[in-house]
Scaffold this active site. Sequence first.
Site, mmCIF file in Angstrom:
data_model
loop_
_atom_site.group_PDB
_atom_site.id
_atom_site.type_symbol
_atom_site.label_atom_id
_atom_site.label_comp_id
_atom_site.label_asym_id
_atom_site.label_seq_id
_atom_site.Cartn_x
_atom_site.Cartn_y
_atom_site.Cartn_z
ATOM 1 N N GLU A 110 -6.587 2.949 -8.693
ATOM 2 C CA GLU A 110 -6.196 4.339 -8.441
ATOM 3 C C GLU A 110 -5.358 4.851 -9.617
ATOM 4 O O GLU A 110 -4.386 4.220 -10.016
ATOM 5 C CB GLU A 110 -5.407 4.422 -7.122
ATOM 6 C CG GLU A 110 -4.679 5.734 -6.866
ATOM 7 C CD GLU A 110 -5.573 6.988 -6.891
ATOM 8 O OE1 GLU A 110 -6.608 6.992 -6.215
ATOM 9 O OE2 GLU A 110 -5.232 7.943 -7.619
ATOM 10 N N GLY A 133 -10.853 4.597 -7.092
ATOM 11 C CA GLY A 133 -10.308 5.719 -6.333
ATOM 12 C C GLY A 133 -9.670 5.222 -5.052
ATOM 13 O O GLY A 133 -10.334 4.593 -4.224
ATOM 14 N N GLY A 152 -27.058 18.337 10.627
ATOM 15 C CA GLY A 152 -25.883 17.457 10.796
ATOM 16 C C GLY A 152 -25.243 17.123 9.462
ATOM 17 O O GLY A 152 -24.060 16.806 9.395
ATOM 18 N N GLY A 153 -26.049 17.163 8.386
ATOM 19 C CA GLY A 153 -25.512 17.042 7.028
ATOM 20 C C GLY A 153 -24.797 15.733 6.738
ATOM 21 O O GLY A 153 -25.031 14.707 7.380
ATOM 22 N N HIS A 176 4.283 6.764 29.546
ATOM 23 C CA HIS A 176 4.832 5.506 29.056
ATOM 24 C C HIS A 176 3.993 4.352 29.586
ATOM 25 O O HIS A 176 3.676 4.331 30.770
ATOM 26 C CB HIS A 176 6.285 5.365 29.537
ATOM 27 C CG HIS A 176 6.885 4.051 29.158
ATOM 28 N ND1 HIS A 176 7.315 3.784 27.873
ATOM 29 C CD2 HIS A 176 7.099 2.930 29.888
ATOM 30 C CE1 HIS A 176 7.788 2.546 27.833
ATOM 31 N NE2 HIS A 176 7.674 2.011 29.033
ATOM 32 N N GLY A 228 -8.328 7.200 -2.776
ATOM 33 C CA GLY A 228 -8.245 8.320 -1.832
ATOM 34 C C GLY A 228 -8.857 7.899 -0.505
ATOM 35 O O GLY A 228 -8.944 6.705 -0.186
ATOM 36 N N VAL A 229 -9.305 8.879 0.263
ATOM 37 C CA VAL A 229 -9.746 8.621 1.631
ATOM 38 C C VAL A 229 -10.948 7.668 1.677
ATOM 39 O O VAL A 229 -10.935 6.660 2.391
ATOM 40 C CB VAL A 229 -10.113 9.954 2.326
ATOM 41 C CG1 VAL A 229 -10.368 9.738 3.786
ATOM 42 C CG2 VAL A 229 -9.002 10.963 2.132
ATOM 43 N N ILE A 230 -11.987 7.975 0.897
ATOM 44 C CA ILE A 230 -13.187 7.135 0.947
ATOM 45 C C ILE A 230 -12.866 5.729 0.442
ATOM 46 O O ILE A 230 -13.276 4.732 1.040
ATOM 47 C CB ILE A 230 -14.333 7.780 0.124
ATOM 48 C CG1 ILE A 230 -14.775 9.083 0.796
ATOM 49 C CG2 ILE A 230 -15.511 6.814 -0.037
ATOM 50 C CD1 ILE A 230 -15.917 9.815 0.111
HETATM 51 N N1 LIG Z 1 -11.477 10.526 7.129
HETATM 52 C C1 LIG Z 1 -11.796 11.644 6.483
HETATM 53 O O1 LIG Z 1 -11.388 12.732 6.854
HETATM 54 C C2 LIG Z 1 -12.643 11.561 5.252
HETATM 55 C C3 LIG Z 1 -13.367 10.410 4.985
HETATM 56 C C4 LIG Z 1 -14.098 10.355 3.811
HETATM 57 C C5 LIG Z 1 -14.103 11.430 2.944
HETATM 58 N N2 LIG Z 1 -13.399 12.536 3.237
HETATM 59 C C6 LIG Z 1 -13.332 13.636 2.290
HETATM 60 O O2 LIG Z 1 -14.290 13.494 1.274
HETATM 61 C C7 LIG Z 1 -13.738 13.895 0.027
HETATM 62 C C8 LIG Z 1 -13.986 12.864 -1.032
HETATM 63 O O3 LIG Z 1 -13.237 11.671 -0.763
HETATM 64 P P1 LIG Z 1 -12.744 10.756 -1.960
HETATM 65 O O4 LIG Z 1 -11.953 9.623 -1.399
HETATM 66 O O5 LIG Z 1 -13.885 10.456 -2.855
HETATM 67 O O6 LIG Z 1 -11.824 11.751 -2.783
HETATM 68 P P2 LIG Z 1 -10.229 11.866 -2.879
HETATM 69 O O7 LIG Z 1 -9.959 13.062 -3.676
HETATM 70 O O8 LIG Z 1 -9.598 11.707 -1.523
HETATM 71 O O9 LIG Z 1 -9.804 10.558 -3.711
HETATM 72 C C9 LIG Z 1 -10.263 10.289 -5.011
HETATM 73 C C10 LIG Z 1 -9.229 9.429 -5.700
HETATM 74 O O10 LIG Z 1 -9.766 8.977 -6.937
HETATM 75 C C11 LIG Z 1 -8.731 8.932 -7.889
HETATM 76 N N3 LIG Z 1 -9.299 8.976 -9.250
HETATM 77 C C12 LIG Z 1 -9.942 10.015 -9.838
HETATM 78 N N4 LIG Z 1 -10.300 9.693 -11.095
HETATM 79 C C13 LIG Z 1 -9.898 8.406 -11.311
HETATM 80 C C14 LIG Z 1 -9.964 7.504 -12.425
HETATM 81 N N5 LIG Z 1 -10.528 7.872 -13.579
HETATM 82 N N6 LIG Z 1 -9.447 6.265 -12.297
HETATM 83 C C15 LIG Z 1 -8.853 5.891 -11.126
HETATM 84 N N7 LIG Z 1 -8.752 6.707 -10.059
HETATM 85 C C16 LIG Z 1 -9.264 7.947 -10.140
HETATM 86 C C17 LIG Z 1 -7.911 10.180 -7.542
HETATM 87 O O11 LIG Z 1 -6.602 10.115 -8.050
HETATM 88 C C18 LIG Z 1 -7.942 10.192 -6.016
HETATM 89 O O12 LIG Z 1 -6.849 9.542 -5.432
HETATM 90 C C19 LIG Z 1 -12.273 14.151 0.242
HETATM 91 O O13 LIG Z 1 -12.034 15.532 0.257
HETATM 92 C C20 LIG Z 1 -11.990 13.566 1.569
HETATM 93 O O14 LIG Z 1 -10.972 14.261 2.266
HETATM 94 C C21 LIG Z 1 -12.655 12.605 4.375
#
Ligand SMILES: NC(=O)c1ccc[n+]([C@@H]2O[C@H](COP(=O)([O-])OP(=O)(O)OC[C@H]3O[C@@H](n4cnc5c(N)ncnc54)[C@H](O)[C@@H]3O)[C@@H](O)[C@H]2O)c1
Length: 457
Positions: free
Chosen positions: A198, A175, A40-41, A435, A177-179
Amino acid sequence: MSEHNFDLVVLGGGSGGYAAALRAAELGSTVALIEKDKLGGTCLHRGCIPTKALLHAAEVADSARESAKFGIRATLDGVDMTQVGGYRDSIITSKWKGLQGLVKARGITVVEGEGRLVGAKTVQVGDDRYTGANVVLATGSYSRSLPGLEIGGRVITSDQALQLDFVPGKVAVLGGGVIGVEFASVWKSFGADVTIIEALPHLVPNEEESISKQLERAFRKRGIDYKLGVRFQSVAQHENGVVVTLENGETVEAELLLVAVGRGPATQGLGYEEAGVTVDRGFVITDERLRTSVPGVYAVGDIVPGLQLAHRGFQQGIFVAEEIAGLTPIVVEDVNIPKVTYCEPEVASVGYTEAKAAEKFGADRVSAYEYNLAGNGKSHILETSGSIKVVRVNDGPVVGVHMIGARVGELIGEAQLAVNWEAYPEDVAPFIHAHPTQNEALGEAFLKLAGKPLHAL
Ligand SMILES: NC(=O)c1ccc[n+]([C@@H]2O[C@H](COP(=O)([O-])OP(=O)(O)OC[C@H]3O[C@@H](n4cnc5c(N)ncnc54)[C@H](O)[C@@H]3O)[C@@H](O)[C@H]2O)c1
């Protein structure tokens, strides 16, 4: 030392690896699936499934907190993280058991232990060697950090964040991003103060800019703080917390720092390069048919450059199994893969952003329309705001859909069918939506782009 021969040997039992194993077994191959931890990883044990359980618990907390708005008398008396953890773990365990049953039912040989490539098509686990007519590498990814930023103590990654048995008072999230935004959303709902840092100018910077801006407004309204366009410089840990210093000299004080700056490919020390597999900055290089530089050795999932998503791994696993069976499956392309970020409000997208579509097809050949959820009855009932933006090629297909709003992740299926089938808005505009649903908002955008707007100007 004993030798075992299989049609297919899969190294890594996460989303990509087990999907390859299941499909290959279904197609009649003998399969060995090698896993050092649990089938399942990351997705099942440390990623998608546990985070979504926390996000659902967070939504329940928000409902209790906001109940008076709907005339319901309830109060949020607290969040018991031990019980939340029990709920999270019960889901993981049940899915894990289901997966083990499925793998067994397909007659797959599961090998427990750490495997290493010791020849072009041989994986060694302890004293045993497993040789496949074909091999799939699917060893996944790990939470990475920044150079000089050590994980430990109060500096954590999503692995530790998922296991916290308390709600921190204040968290800094490195960061956006997504997480980063998913954990910020959970912690805020559970009662923490949160600051996201960010480096790029927007939260979820890979999404359509207008969607990122709406997420920023929604987070601001929820009281989630963020600092954009500023890089992390250093962190100092003390007994009760951390002090994060940013490149512009600002500091952020918190109990914990969550590092969410991306995930790295887990390929080190596995013998890949020694066996002749080309690896670049840790990623396994493949062609579009997922073949590595060694004939008969394929790679799938997070170790292959591109989107690191469980559902990409599933599809790549299926692809490789079918490719080996000579079925010439359709190539998996990142641009056709739906993405959902499960924060509140949710963000979902598939295909090109308007800017990327303009680059690809020419600015004068692309049109876009963004339907405001204010016009949608169900969105009103859910008390959510947001929008759905559809990007099309003029006299051509839908090439991108971008959404923000409560539960819009559930709407992405229809959008990804339109994009993957290269449907014209004119083709899909006559389809009837129930609807009241938020799906109607996507229909409204298609109608507008087809030149026949209904609840829009
Ligand atoms: N719902 C989902 O599908 C889901 C959920 C969790 C994770 N994931 C996947 O896991 C992977 C990892 O997720 P993540 O959120 O860690 O990576 P991410 O690449 O989505 O986001 C990382 C963020 O950190 C920022 N960052 C990097 N260096 C920085 C710094 N020095 N100072 C400030 N900001 C900085 C980046 O600009 C980026 O926006 C991604 O590929 C994501 O798609 C997906």
